[in-house]
Design a protein around this motif. Structure first.
Motif, PDB file in Angstrom:
ATOM      1  N   VAL A  55     -12.204 -26.241 -33.501  1.00 20.95           N
ATOM      2  CA  VAL A  55     -14.014 -26.055 -33.328  1.00 20.95           C
ATOM      3  C   VAL A  55     -14.155 -26.616 -31.883  1.00 20.95           C
ATOM      4  O   VAL A  55     -14.555 -26.101 -31.284  1.00 20.95           O
ATOM      5  CB  VAL A  55     -14.845 -26.545 -34.553  1.00 20.95           C
ATOM      6  N   ASP A  56     -13.827 -27.737 -31.996  1.00 22.85           N
ATOM      7  CA  ASP A  56     -13.881 -28.862 -30.794  1.00 22.85           C
ATOM      8  C   ASP A  56     -13.710 -28.390 -29.419  1.00 22.85           C
ATOM      9  O   ASP A  56     -14.134 -28.597 -28.681  1.00 22.85           O
ATOM     10  CB  ASP A  56     -13.399 -30.393 -30.958  1.00 22.85           C
ATOM     11  N   ALA A  57     -12.442 -27.823 -29.680  1.00 22.72           N
ATOM     12  CA  ALA A  57     -11.437 -27.738 -28.703  1.00 22.72           C
ATOM     13  C   ALA A  57     -12.118 -26.089 -27.986  1.00 22.72           C
ATOM     14  O   ALA A  57     -12.311 -25.805 -26.835  1.00 22.72           O
ATOM     15  CB  ALA A  57     -10.490 -26.772 -28.803  1.00 22.72           C
ATOM     16  N   LEU A  58     -12.428 -25.217 -28.904  1.00 26.67           N
ATOM     17  CA  LEU A  58     -13.723 -24.332 -27.787  1.00 26.67           C
ATOM     18  C   LEU A  58     -14.601 -24.672 -27.310  1.00 26.67           C
ATOM     19  O   LEU A  58     -15.386 -23.696 -27.005  1.00 26.67           O
ATOM     20  CB  LEU A  58     -14.211 -23.436 -29.110  1.00 26.67           C
ATOM     21  N   PHE A  59     -15.744 -25.555 -28.948  1.00 27.12           N
ATOM     22  CA  PHE A  59     -17.365 -25.508 -28.255  1.00 27.12           C
ATOM     23  C   PHE A  59     -17.938 -26.590 -27.654  1.00 27.12           C
ATOM     24  O   PHE A  59     -18.442 -26.750 -27.166  1.00 27.12           O
ATOM     25  CB  PHE A  59     -17.619 -25.292 -29.477  1.00 27.12           C
ATOM     26  N   SER A  60     -16.860 -27.405 -27.624  1.00 26.44           N
ATOM     27  CA  SER A  60     -17.189 -28.711 -27.405  1.00 26.44           C
ATOM     28  C   SER A  60     -17.890 -29.040 -25.302  1.00 26.44           C
ATOM     29  O   SER A  60     -17.420 -28.168 -24.347  1.00 26.44           O
ATOM     30  CB  SER A  60     -16.104 -29.863 -27.423  1.00 26.44           C
ATOM     31  N   THR A  61     -18.834 -29.724 -25.309  1.00 26.95           N
ATOM     32  CA  THR A  61     -19.232 -28.992 -23.869  1.00 26.95           C
ATOM     33  C   THR A  61     -19.314 -30.145 -23.213  1.00 26.95           C
ATOM     34  O   THR A  61     -19.623 -30.208 -21.999  1.00 26.95           O
ATOM     35  CB  THR A  61     -21.696 -29.523 -23.815  1.00 26.95           C
ATOM     36  N   TYR A  62     -18.140 -31.186 -23.634  1.00 23.43           N
ATOM     37  CA  TYR A  62     -17.708 -32.281 -22.697  1.00 23.43           C
ATOM     38  C   TYR A  62     -15.954 -31.730 -21.682  1.00 23.43           C
ATOM     39  O   TYR A  62     -16.026 -32.833 -21.180  1.00 23.43           O
ATOM     40  CB  TYR A  62     -17.641 -33.707 -23.621  1.00 23.43           C
ATOM     41  N   ARG A  63     -15.413 -30.849 -22.781  1.00 21.17           N
ATOM     42  CA  ARG A  63     -14.074 -30.136 -22.832  1.00 21.17           C
ATOM     43  C   ARG A  63     -14.519 -29.184 -21.448  1.00 21.17           C
ATOM     44  O   ARG A  63     -14.642 -28.300 -21.971  1.00 21.17           O
ATOM     45  CB  ARG A  63     -13.690 -30.666 -23.702  1.00 21.17           C
ATOM     46  N   PRO A  64     -13.986 -29.646 -19.985  1.00 17.00           N
ATOM     47  CA  PRO A  64     -13.808 -28.826 -19.604  1.00 17.00           C
ATOM     48  C   PRO A  64     -13.206 -27.288 -19.594  1.00 17.00           C
ATOM     49  O   PRO A  64     -13.900 -25.748 -18.971  1.00 17.00           O
ATOM     50  CB  PRO A  64     -13.495 -28.912 -18.151  1.00 17.00           C
ATOM     51  N   ASP A  65     -12.534 -27.481 -20.239  1.00 18.64           N
ATOM     52  CA  ASP A  65     -11.299 -26.107 -20.688  1.00 18.64           C
ATOM     53  C   ASP A  65     -12.384 -25.217 -22.087  1.00 18.64           C
ATOM     54  O   ASP A  65     -11.072 -24.321 -22.487  1.00 18.64           O
ATOM     55  CB  ASP A  65      -9.985 -26.478 -21.252  1.00 18.64           C
ATOM     56  N   SER A  66     -13.555 -26.199 -22.449  1.00 18.52           N
ATOM     57  CA  SER A  66     -13.994 -25.499 -24.075  1.00 18.52           C
ATOM     58  C   SER A  66     -14.578 -24.380 -23.325  1.00 18.52           C
ATOM     59  O   SER A  66     -14.756 -23.370 -22.645  1.00 18.52           O
ATOM     60  CB  SER A  66     -14.855 -26.121 -24.041  1.00 18.52           C
ATOM     61  N   HIS A  67     -14.919 -22.780 -24.483  1.00 19.01           N
ATOM     62  CA  HIS A  67     -15.487 -21.607 -23.877  1.00 19.01           C
ATOM     63  C   HIS A  67     -16.688 -21.889 -24.063  1.00 19.01           C
ATOM     64  O   HIS A  67     -17.410 -21.365 -22.410  1.00 19.01           O
ATOM     65  CB  HIS A  67     -15.024 -20.606 -25.241  1.00 19.01           C
ATOM     66  N   ILE A  68     -17.336 -23.243 -24.519  1.00 24.40           N
ATOM     67  CA  ILE A  68     -18.665 -23.158 -23.827  1.00 24.40           C
ATOM     68  C   ILE A  68     -18.389 -23.919 -22.271  1.00 24.40           C
ATOM     69  O   ILE A  68     -19.945 -23.436 -21.869  1.00 24.40           O
ATOM     70  CB  ILE A  68     -19.562 -23.883 -24.886  1.00 24.40           C
TER      71      ILE A  68
END
Length: 269
Positions: A55-68
């Motif tokens: 979930v963190d990998a998909l939705f994080s607002t801090y990770r530049p590679d997340s879908h969000i």
């Protein structure tokens, strides 16, 4: 969603207990499993951890590679995001309509569904544990809690609600069996919640706690109520299937009629 720290009391005399603590999604997640053996508990806890990191990998607002993050940069259309992201965005829109716009994933000007995602993902983790046959556990993520069953001897879980002005005190204790509890306020992360209608931080409140059957919904309702400011207590009276505790800035505490607050003797009011 920032939350006032919620946690379950630890029991010291119950056999067959497994506890795991994980740093994920920008917070500390604890998994407290009871009345199960290691063969059940260890893979159950691992499944929760694996899911929350996904979930963190998909939705994080801090990770530049997340879908969000990619959606916010215009690199990914919501229509081409994962099925999980598509579901969350649709649910965010439903909740925006249900809360007269006070829950808004675009409140800060960019997409941030975090006020739903943490509760939704922990609820899904709890449902997965139940599907594995685990019946007594408490999952805590910051101030969001899902409990099932109870502690030793059929006792309910006791979920402490952090006092918004005193780190060493509790604002209350919730008695819980099968329950979701979410708290929204400025205690943990400062003024990160804004009124979507005015784009300014709400005033008049210290915290709002919402409990009910689904943590994602409770999380979103707590965020929406906090964004309303002093109108929150009246609005929570109309929630269907959910109860609320509102702490005003003068430290008065307002409860909906069915809020499961415990008194000093440990009995529900």
């Amino acid at each position: 969603m920032s939350s006032l720290q919620g946690h379950a009391d630890s029991a010291t005399d119950l056999p067959a207990r497994h506890v795991h603590v994980e740093h994920v999604m920008g917070t500390v997640v604890s998994i407290d499993l009871r009345n199960c053996d290691e063969e059940e508990a260890v893979p159950g806890a691992r499944s929760v951890v694996r899911w929350l990191h996904e979930v963190d990998a998909l939705f994080s607002t801090y990770r530049p590679d997340s879908h969000i993050s990619r959606i916010n940069r215009g690199e990914l259309s919501p229509a081409h995001a994962s099925a999980e992201v598509a579901w969350v965005l649709q649910r965010c829109e439903e909740l925006r309509q249900d809360t007269a716009g006070y829950f808004d994933a675009w409140a800060t000007g960019s997409l941030d569904p975090s006020a739903l995602v943490k509760g939704w993902s922990v609820q899904r983790a709890a449902d997965a544990l139940v599907a594995r046959g685990l019946t007594d556990f408490c999952l805590t993520a910051g101030g969001d809690v899902v409990s099932r069953g109870g502690r030793q001897g059929g006792l309910p879980w006791r979920i402490g609600l952090q006092h918004p002005k005193d780190r060493g005190a509790l604002a209350g204790v919730v008695l819980a069996g099968d329950l979701a509890v979410a708290t929204s306020g400025t205690y943990e992360r400062g003024e990160h919640i804004v009124d979507p209608h005015t784009r300014t931080p709400p005033t008049g409140l210290l915290s709002v706690t919402v409990c009910g059957p689904d943590l994602g919904t409770a999380d979103a309702y707590a965020t929406a109520a906090f964004a309303m400011g002093r109108e929150a207590a009246d609005w929570t009276l109309g929630l269907d299937g959910y109860e609320a505790m509102t702490v005003l800035d003068d430290e008065r505490v307002l409860l909906t009629p069915g809020f499961p607050l415990a008194d000093r003797a440990g009995e529900s009011r």
